[in-house]
Design an enzyme around this catalytic site. Structure first.
Site, PDB file in Angstrom:
ATOM      1  CB  ALA A   1     -76.013  95.303 -73.744  1.00 56.59           C
TER       2      ALA A   1
ATOM      3  N   GLY B   1     -70.971  94.205 -72.577  1.00 55.98           N
ATOM      4  CA  GLY B   1     -71.600  93.432 -71.499  1.00 55.98           C
ATOM      5  C   GLY B   1     -71.052  92.010 -71.412  1.00 55.98           C
TER       6      GLY B   1
ATOM      7  CD  GLU C   1     -70.100  96.082 -68.625  1.00 54.48           C
ATOM      8  OE1 GLU C   1     -70.953  95.932 -69.518  1.00 54.48           O
ATOM      9  OE2 GLU C   1     -70.113  97.025 -67.834  1.00 54.48           O
TER      10      GLU C   1
ATOM     11  CD  GLU D   1     -69.405  98.993 -73.141  1.00 54.94           C
ATOM     12  OE1 GLU D   1     -68.190  99.237 -73.370  1.00 54.94           O
ATOM     13  OE2 GLU D   1     -69.790  97.972 -72.565  1.00 54.94           O
TER      14      GLU D   1
HETATM   15  N1  COA Z   1     -76.246  93.686 -80.144  1.00 56.79           N
HETATM   16  C1  COA Z   1     -77.124  93.321 -81.095  1.00 56.79           C
HETATM   17  N2  COA Z   1     -76.770  92.653 -82.191  1.00 56.79           N
HETATM   18  C2  COA Z   1     -75.474  92.338 -82.332  1.00 56.79           C
HETATM   19  C3  COA Z   1     -74.502  92.691 -81.380  1.00 56.79           C
HETATM   20  C4  COA Z   1     -74.934  93.394 -80.241  1.00 56.79           C
HETATM   21  N3  COA Z   1     -74.100  93.748 -79.271  1.00 56.79           N
HETATM   22  N4  COA Z   1     -73.302  92.256 -81.804  1.00 56.79           N
HETATM   23  C5  COA Z   1     -73.527  91.630 -82.987  1.00 56.79           C
HETATM   24  N5  COA Z   1     -74.827  91.679 -83.293  1.00 56.79           N
HETATM   25  C6  COA Z   1     -75.510  91.134 -84.464  1.00 56.79           C
HETATM   26  C7  COA Z   1     -75.258  91.962 -85.720  1.00 56.79           C
HETATM   27  O1  COA Z   1     -76.121  93.080 -85.754  1.00 56.79           O
HETATM   28  C8  COA Z   1     -75.544  90.934 -86.783  1.00 56.79           C
HETATM   29  O2  COA Z   1     -76.950  90.770 -86.887  1.00 56.79           O
HETATM   30  P1  COA Z   1     -77.645  90.629 -88.361  1.00 56.79           P
HETATM   31  O3  COA Z   1     -77.018  89.373 -88.937  1.00 56.79           O
HETATM   32  O4  COA Z   1     -79.088  90.477 -88.045  1.00 56.79           O
HETATM   33  O5  COA Z   1     -77.275  91.860 -89.133  1.00 56.79           O
HETATM   34  C9  COA Z   1     -75.012  89.625 -86.162  1.00 56.79           C
HETATM   35  O6  COA Z   1     -74.966  89.841 -84.754  1.00 56.79           O
HETATM   36  C10 COA Z   1     -73.626  89.268 -86.637  1.00 56.79           C
HETATM   37  O7  COA Z   1     -72.778  90.385 -86.389  1.00 56.79           O
HETATM   38  P2  COA Z   1     -71.860  91.077 -87.526  1.00 56.79           P
HETATM   39  O8  COA Z   1     -71.617  92.474 -87.089  1.00 56.79           O
HETATM   40  O9  COA Z   1     -72.478  90.865 -88.863  1.00 56.79           O
HETATM   41  O10 COA Z   1     -70.559  90.158 -87.388  1.00 56.79           O
HETATM   42  P3  COA Z   1     -69.042  90.578 -87.647  1.00 56.79           P
HETATM   43  O11 COA Z   1     -68.275  89.308 -87.573  1.00 56.79           O
HETATM   44  O12 COA Z   1     -68.917  91.431 -88.862  1.00 56.79           O
HETATM   45  O13 COA Z   1     -68.657  91.518 -86.393  1.00 56.79           O
HETATM   46  C11 COA Z   1     -68.591  92.151 -84.054  1.00 56.79           C
HETATM   47  C12 COA Z   1     -68.694  91.002 -85.085  1.00 56.79           C
HETATM   48  C13 COA Z   1     -68.781  91.519 -82.686  1.00 56.79           C
HETATM   49  C14 COA Z   1     -67.212  92.811 -84.154  1.00 56.79           C
HETATM   50  C15 COA Z   1     -69.695  93.211 -84.371  1.00 56.79           C
HETATM   51  O14 COA Z   1     -70.934  92.532 -84.459  1.00 56.79           O
HETATM   52  C16 COA Z   1     -69.828  94.276 -83.308  1.00 56.79           C
HETATM   53  O15 COA Z   1     -69.061  95.211 -83.288  1.00 56.79           O
HETATM   54  N6  COA Z   1     -70.829  94.119 -82.413  1.00 56.79           N
HETATM   55  C17 COA Z   1     -71.136  95.128 -81.413  1.00 56.79           C
HETATM   56  C18 COA Z   1     -70.170  95.083 -80.265  1.00 56.79           C
HETATM   57  C19 COA Z   1     -70.529  96.150 -79.256  1.00 56.79           C
HETATM   58  O16 COA Z   1     -70.519  97.328 -79.531  1.00 56.79           O
HETATM   59  N7  COA Z   1     -70.837  95.693 -78.045  1.00 56.79           N
HETATM   60  C20 COA Z   1     -71.171  96.581 -76.952  1.00 56.79           C
HETATM   61  C21 COA Z   1     -72.635  96.808 -76.887  1.00 56.79           C
HETATM   62  S1  COA Z   1     -73.071  97.855 -75.541  1.00 56.79           S
END
Ligand code: COA
Length: 260
Positions: A67, A112, A115, A135
């Site tokens: 999400a 999400g 999910e 989460e």
């Molecule tokens: N919601 C909003 N933005 C997200 C996102 C999410 N779930 N997952 C990634 N993004 C965004 C980042 O904030 C970043 O945005 P920016 O460039 O404006 O700063 C962009 O996507 C790229 O992500 P980044 O974190 O820089 O890439 P990465 O390769 O270093 O890491 C992940 C990738 C997926 C491991 C990391 O983004 C992450 O942990 N995301 C969240 C996952 C999460 O907790 N999901 C459950 C949500 S309830």
């Protein structure tokens, strides 16, 4: 099919190809995207020309990384319950659809996103796919049916471990756990595998396919589980840990949780 802002749609030979298209945000599911999914699946159910759906994420890095955290960072207990129930309703629509829905999970399939993939009938992963329910790092829990479907798919012990640690697992581990049906080296090979399976299913009796969906879903009637999940999700957002977890992500730092 109408044009959508966050989801690419293409119909070919009765198959609707859906691509979540927010590549710069790892295809994170914001509210608008979720509502578009709802509109699309309402049409899938009604439109006799659509026989099957293949759902994937734009680019090579992510199916859906969860999400959209920027939108869920300021929920309160009331709207958090609505947030969870709305997502659960849309994902249930996918799970209960009488036409086969195959997810091609290319890259990060988290929160999400995991999910969403689990609500589809069949999952094909690319070798670089990573799965998880992180989460807990944000001070919340899965709210779109993940606590129920992950447990149904991989069993209680492994589901507890994945959700409690927030760890990610790779595609081969996901295959061994039964979280995905197949792993293919590349996205194009995964798409071909999805098309091969879909084309086989499209050769069978559509009514029988719909009945299989109903019967398989009837094997799990966890309505109370989903309600517990929505209530628990709403309780989490009352906590300071939730504020800390989401702020820390958005501020790109490690969270410090206090258990309150
Ligand atoms: N919601 C909003 N933005 C997200 C996102 C999410 N779930 N997952 C990634 N993004 C965004 C980042 O904030 C970043 O945005 P920016 O460039 O404006 O700063 C962009 O996507 C790229 O992500 P980044 O974190 O820089 O890439 P990465 O390769 O270093 O890491 C992940 C990738 C997926 C491991 C990391 O983004 C992450 O942990 N995301 C969240 C996952 C999460 O907790 N999901 C459950 C949500 S309830």
């Amino acid at each position: 099919m109408a044009d959508y802002l966050n989801i690419l749609t293409e119909e070919k030979n009765g198959v609707l190809y859906l691509t979540i298209n927010r590549e710069d945000k790892m295809n994170a599911l914001n509210h608008a995207t979720l509502e578009e999914l709802k509109g699309i699946f309402e049409e899938v159910i009604d439109n006799r020309g659509i026989k099957a759906v293949i759902l994937t994420g734009s680019g090579e890095k992510a199916f859906v990384a969860g999400a959209d955290i920027s939108e869920i960072a300021s929920l309160n207990e009331v709207n958090a319950r609505k947030f969870a129930e709305n997502g659960q309703e849309i994902f249930a629509m996918i799970e209960n659809c009488h036409k086969p829905i195959v997810a091609v999970t290319n890259g990060y399939t988290l929160g999400g996103g995991c999910e969403l993939a689990m609500a589809c009938h069949i999952r094909i992963a690319t070798a670089n796919a990573k799965f998880g329910q992180p989460e807990v790092n944000l001070g919340i829990i899965p709210g779109y049916g993940g606590t129920q479907r992950l447990t149904q798919l991989i069993g209680r012990g492994k589901a507890n471990e994945l959700m409690m640690t927030g760890d990610m697992i790779g595609a081969e581990d996901a295959l061994a756990l039964g979280l995905v049906n197949h792993v293919l080296p590349t996205k194009s090979e995964a798409m071909e595998k999805a098309e091969e399976i879909i084309s086989k299913i499209m050769g069978k009796a559509p009514l029988a396919i719909g009945m299989i969906v109903d019967c398989v879903n009837a094997a799990f009637l966890p309505e109370d589980g989903y309600q517990t999940e929505a209530n628990s999700f709403a309780r989490c957002v009352k906590s300071g840990d939730y504020k800390e977890g989401t702020s820390a992500f958005l501020e790109k730092r490690k969270p410090i949780f206090k258990g309150e």
